[in-house]
Write a protein that holds these residues in place. Structure first.
Motif, PDB file in Angstrom:
ATOM      1  N   ASP B  37      38.619  45.927  40.698  1.00 51.70           N
ATOM      2  CA  ASP B  37      39.316  46.960  41.466  1.00 51.70           C
ATOM      3  C   ASP B  37      40.439  47.603  40.654  1.00 51.70           C
ATOM      4  O   ASP B  37      40.614  48.811  40.669  1.00 51.70           O
ATOM      5  CB  ASP B  37      39.890  46.374  42.757  1.00 51.70           C
ATOM      6  CG  ASP B  37      38.801  45.892  43.706  1.00 51.70           C
ATOM      7  OD1 ASP B  37      37.636  46.266  43.466  1.00 51.70           O
ATOM      8  OD2 ASP B  37      39.103  45.157  44.654  1.00 51.70           O
ATOM      9  N   ASP B  39      43.656  47.759  41.083  1.00 49.59           N
ATOM     10  CA  ASP B  39      44.447  48.606  41.981  1.00 49.59           C
ATOM     11  C   ASP B  39      45.695  49.183  41.322  1.00 49.59           C
ATOM     12  O   ASP B  39      46.069  50.319  41.583  1.00 49.59           O
ATOM     13  CB  ASP B  39      44.878  47.801  43.214  1.00 49.59           C
ATOM     14  CG  ASP B  39      43.737  47.599  44.194  1.00 49.59           C
ATOM     15  OD1 ASP B  39      42.728  48.327  44.064  1.00 49.59           O
ATOM     16  OD2 ASP B  39      43.852  46.738  45.069  1.00 49.59           O
ATOM     17  N   CYS B  46      48.922  43.419  40.070  1.00 48.20           N
ATOM     18  CA  CYS B  46      48.161  43.300  41.312  1.00 48.20           C
ATOM     19  C   CYS B  46      47.087  42.212  41.315  1.00 48.20           C
ATOM     20  O   CYS B  46      46.638  41.822  42.370  1.00 48.20           O
ATOM     21  CB  CYS B  46      47.512  44.638  41.656  1.00 48.20           C
ATOM     22  SG  CYS B  46      46.080  45.027  40.633  1.00 48.20           S
ATOM     23  N   ALA B  47      46.654  41.728  40.162  1.00 45.83           N
ATOM     24  CA  ALA B  47      45.643  40.659  40.094  1.00 45.83           C
ATOM     25  C   ALA B  47      44.297  41.026  40.711  1.00 45.83           C
ATOM     26  O   ALA B  47      43.602  40.171  41.234  1.00 45.83           O
ATOM     27  CB  ALA B  47      46.167  39.367  40.718  1.00 45.83           C
ATOM     28  N   THR B  48      43.932  42.319  40.671  1.00 43.86           N
ATOM     29  CA  THR B  48      42.611  42.679  41.194  1.00 43.86           C
ATOM     30  C   THR B  48      41.644  43.094  40.077  1.00 43.86           C
ATOM     31  O   THR B  48      40.691  43.818  40.309  1.00 43.86           O
ATOM     32  CB  THR B  48      42.682  43.796  42.254  1.00 43.86           C
ATOM     33  OG1 THR B  48      43.208  44.969  41.643  1.00 43.86           O
ATOM     34  CG2 THR B  48      43.543  43.395  43.436  1.00 43.86           C
ATOM     35  N   MET B  74      48.073  34.824  42.300  1.00 48.21           N
ATOM     36  CA  MET B  74      47.770  35.665  43.458  1.00 48.21           C
ATOM     37  C   MET B  74      46.290  36.041  43.507  1.00 48.21           C
ATOM     38  O   MET B  74      45.829  36.612  44.484  1.00 48.21           O
ATOM     39  CB  MET B  74      48.575  36.974  43.403  1.00 48.21           C
ATOM     40  CG  MET B  74      50.043  36.807  43.166  1.00 48.21           C
ATOM     41  SD  MET B  74      50.793  35.956  44.558  1.00 48.21           S
ATOM     42  CE  MET B  74      52.433  35.663  43.951  1.00 48.21           C
ATOM     43  N   PHE B  76      42.092  36.111  43.520  1.00 47.00           N
ATOM     44  CA  PHE B  76      41.079  35.515  44.400  1.00 47.00           C
ATOM     45  C   PHE B  76      40.366  34.402  43.635  1.00 47.00           C
ATOM     46  O   PHE B  76      39.780  34.656  42.579  1.00 47.00           O
ATOM     47  CB  PHE B  76      40.096  36.616  44.810  1.00 47.00           C
ATOM     48  CG  PHE B  76      39.020  36.152  45.751  1.00 47.00           C
ATOM     49  CD1 PHE B  76      39.247  36.115  47.112  1.00 47.00           C
ATOM     50  CD2 PHE B  76      37.783  35.767  45.263  1.00 47.00           C
ATOM     51  CE1 PHE B  76      38.260  35.702  47.985  1.00 47.00           C
ATOM     52  CE2 PHE B  76      36.781  35.355  46.139  1.00 47.00           C
ATOM     53  CZ  PHE B  76      37.017  35.323  47.505  1.00 47.00           C
ATOM     54  N   GLU B  77      40.403  33.197  44.122  1.00 45.92           N
ATOM     55  CA  GLU B  77      39.755  32.040  43.491  1.00 45.92           C
ATOM     56  C   GLU B  77      39.991  31.954  41.986  1.00 45.92           C
ATOM     57  O   GLU B  77      39.049  32.003  41.198  1.00 45.92           O
ATOM     58  CB  GLU B  77      38.244  32.065  43.779  1.00 45.92           C
ATOM     59  CG  GLU B  77      37.931  31.828  45.240  1.00 45.92           C
ATOM     60  CD  GLU B  77      36.444  31.653  45.523  1.00 45.92           C
ATOM     61  OE1 GLU B  77      35.620  32.267  44.814  1.00 45.92           O
ATOM     62  OE2 GLU B  77      36.115  30.905  46.451  1.00 45.92           O
ATOM     63  N   GLN B 105      37.915  40.657  44.814  1.00 44.34           N
ATOM     64  CA  GLN B 105      39.205  40.582  44.126  1.00 44.34           C
ATOM     65  C   GLN B 105      40.352  40.304  45.091  1.00 44.34           C
ATOM     66  O   GLN B 105      41.492  40.216  44.668  1.00 44.34           O
ATOM     67  CB  GLN B 105      39.473  41.878  43.346  1.00 44.34           C
ATOM     68  CG  GLN B 105      38.520  42.124  42.189  1.00 44.34           C
ATOM     69  CD  GLN B 105      38.841  41.281  40.961  1.00 44.34           C
ATOM     70  OE1 GLN B 105      39.806  40.539  40.915  1.00 44.34           O
ATOM     71  NE2 GLN B 105      37.992  41.393  39.940  1.00 44.34           N
ATOM     72  N   GLY B 106      40.060  40.213  46.393  1.00 43.13           N
ATOM     73  CA  GLY B 106      41.178  39.937  47.293  1.00 43.13           C
ATOM     74  C   GLY B 106      40.690  39.774  48.709  1.00 43.13           C
ATOM     75  O   GLY B 106      39.514  39.925  48.972  1.00 43.13           O
TER      76      GLY B 106
END
Lengths: 338, 106
Positions: B37, B39, B46-48, B74, B76-77, B105-106
């Motif tokens: 993503d 973002d 943002c960690a996406t 932060m 996802f997994e 991603q979230g």
């Protein structure tokens, strides 16, 4: 019902400057934002980080930029509706009827979406069963801490929210703090405090563990956590709290009939109107050939979108181009006394 | 150019010639590879754009800068081989790199 010329969705730098441009040309506006304060990503993601590419501002932080913009729009007394997310739009003859998550309603001539990458929402556990318990025994924020008294709480995360709540709740509850690694992103003093409490047996710290599963009937009863190396631990828990920061979601914007491509809204570059008449999109959320996701681009887009709103707000008037340096009308709107 | 291989969650594999100097994130986004993503647009905020790096590549990648591990908290997994793809700048040394993209991603 709030009646105003333009509703701006999003109180980030782009939305704030658009409010300024609307004010200069004599249009009123109100701003809705899902966060509890203005500033958008500048405030939520990097309040203390310096920005070096705002024209004529060699260096400023996200917070300073926001404060300066708020200062700049002060003369227009713009009304903010924070902690609200716009949910529904409905066209009624030549105007729009808008409703937010909290039931606030607007009657406006045009809408400017300055929503960045969407509204900020708490980041959730990847474990599927968590949804079932969300809101009764699993939370991503705390509204009423009294419910945790004398209960067993499992807190997940390594940032300030997780650490601060672990420390506070350890006074009145049995607290397990679980984090995916030995390092923490929260303040050093809090990390120190958590380790002391762990040594004193006042809370249980589990590092290199992540949530594996939650079990229970109506409420959570049992929590399983899994170590990096595969070891599973399980313990009784009345509540689970997850603090993994915020993620941005487009949310209801997807349902408004706009042309959306890769989480952005397509606009024309003449006035940044979308495929729906009367709805404009500016800043990170809009896309067009050559789009740069810079704050300065958002300012330009906001200036043009504001002028695009004029024909909807004042269909019988003609907008004359003027400079703030010489326009009497603009200076009056800015409250400048000579 | 360096060849970067992306494995998506639905078991599709994309091998892309990514221009040196771009990030592994940009390589994916510009080539419409789903699941990244990004973002915040590459700001490590943002960690996406999380990817899982194939084990044998882990030591060959540039070390994590301050803040990347905090951001990965932060994600996802997150796993031990997680990296933010916006922080991986493509170079000759990365030619042949393989990464997997998480289911979301979230």
């Amino acid at each position: 019902m709030n009646k105003t010329d333009v509703l701006i969705i999003g109180a980030g730098p782009t939305g704030l400057f658009c409010a300024h441009q609307l004010g200069i040309i004599g249009l009123s506006c109100e701003i809705v934002d899902n966060l509890d304060k203005a500033g958008g990503q500048c405030i939520e993601l990097y309040p203390d980080k310096p920005i070096y590419d705002i024209p004529a501002v060699p260096e400023c932080t996200g917070e300073e930029l926001t404060n300066n913009l708020l200062q700049q729009i002060k003369p227009f007394n713009v009304k903010f509706h924070l902690n609200e997310r716009v949910e529904h739009l409905k066209k009624t003859e030549s105007r729009w009827h808008v409703k937010t998550s909290g039931g606030v309603e607007f009657d406006v001539a045009a809408i400017v979406i300055a929503g960045g990458v969407g509204s900020f929402e708490p980041r959730k556990f990847p474990v599927k069963e968590c949804e079932k318990f969300e809101g009764n025994s699993l939370f991503y924020s705390i509204k009423d801490k009294s419910i945790f008294k004398d209960k067993t709480i499992s807190i997940f995360g390594g940032g300030d929210s997780a650490l601060d709540w672990a420390i506070e709740l350890s006074n009145t509850s049995k607290v397990n703090l679980i984090h995916r690694r030995d390092g923490f992103s929260g303040a050093d003093s809090s990390v120190q405090k958590v380790k002391e409490l762990n040594d004193q047996g006042k809370l249980n710290l589990y590092t290199k563990f992540q949530l594996d599963s939650v079990m229970g009937d109506k409420n959570i009863e049992l929590v399983k956590i899994k170590h990096d190396e595969g070891e599973i631990k399980e313990f009784k828990s009345d509540y689970v709290l997850g603090f993994f920061g915020l993620i941005m979601q487009l949310g209801p914007i997807l349902d408004w009939g706009l042309n959306i491509d890769k989480k952005t809204v397509q606009v024309n570059t003449e006035n940044f109107e979308t495929n729906v008449q009367g709805i404009f999109a500016i800043g990170d959320i809009c896309s067009y050939p050559g789009k740069l996701k810079l704050i300065l681009s958002g300012f330009h887009e906001g200036a043009l979108a504001a002028r695009g709103c004029f024909k909807y707000a004042k269909p019988d008037e003609k907008l004359r181009f003027e400079f703030t340096t010489t326009s009497k009308a603009a200076q009056e709107r800015l409250g400048i006394k000579k | 150019m360096a060849k970067i291989t992306y494995h998506t969650h639905d078991n599709k594999t994309y091998t892309i010639d990514v221009q040196k100097g771009l990030t592994v994130m940009e390589g994916a986004v510009q080539n419409d590879i789903p699941g990244i993503d990004a973002d915040c647009g590459g700001g490590m905020a943002c960690a996406t754009c999380q990817v899982y790096v194939k084990e044998e590549w882990l030591d060959k990648l540039p070390a994590k800068e301050d803040g990347e591990e905090d951001m990965l908290d932060m994600a996802f997994e997150p796993k031990n081989n997680s990296r933010l793809s916006c922080q991986l700048i493509v170079s000759d040394e990365l030619d042949g790199l393989e990464v997997s993209i998480p289911s979301k991603q979230g």
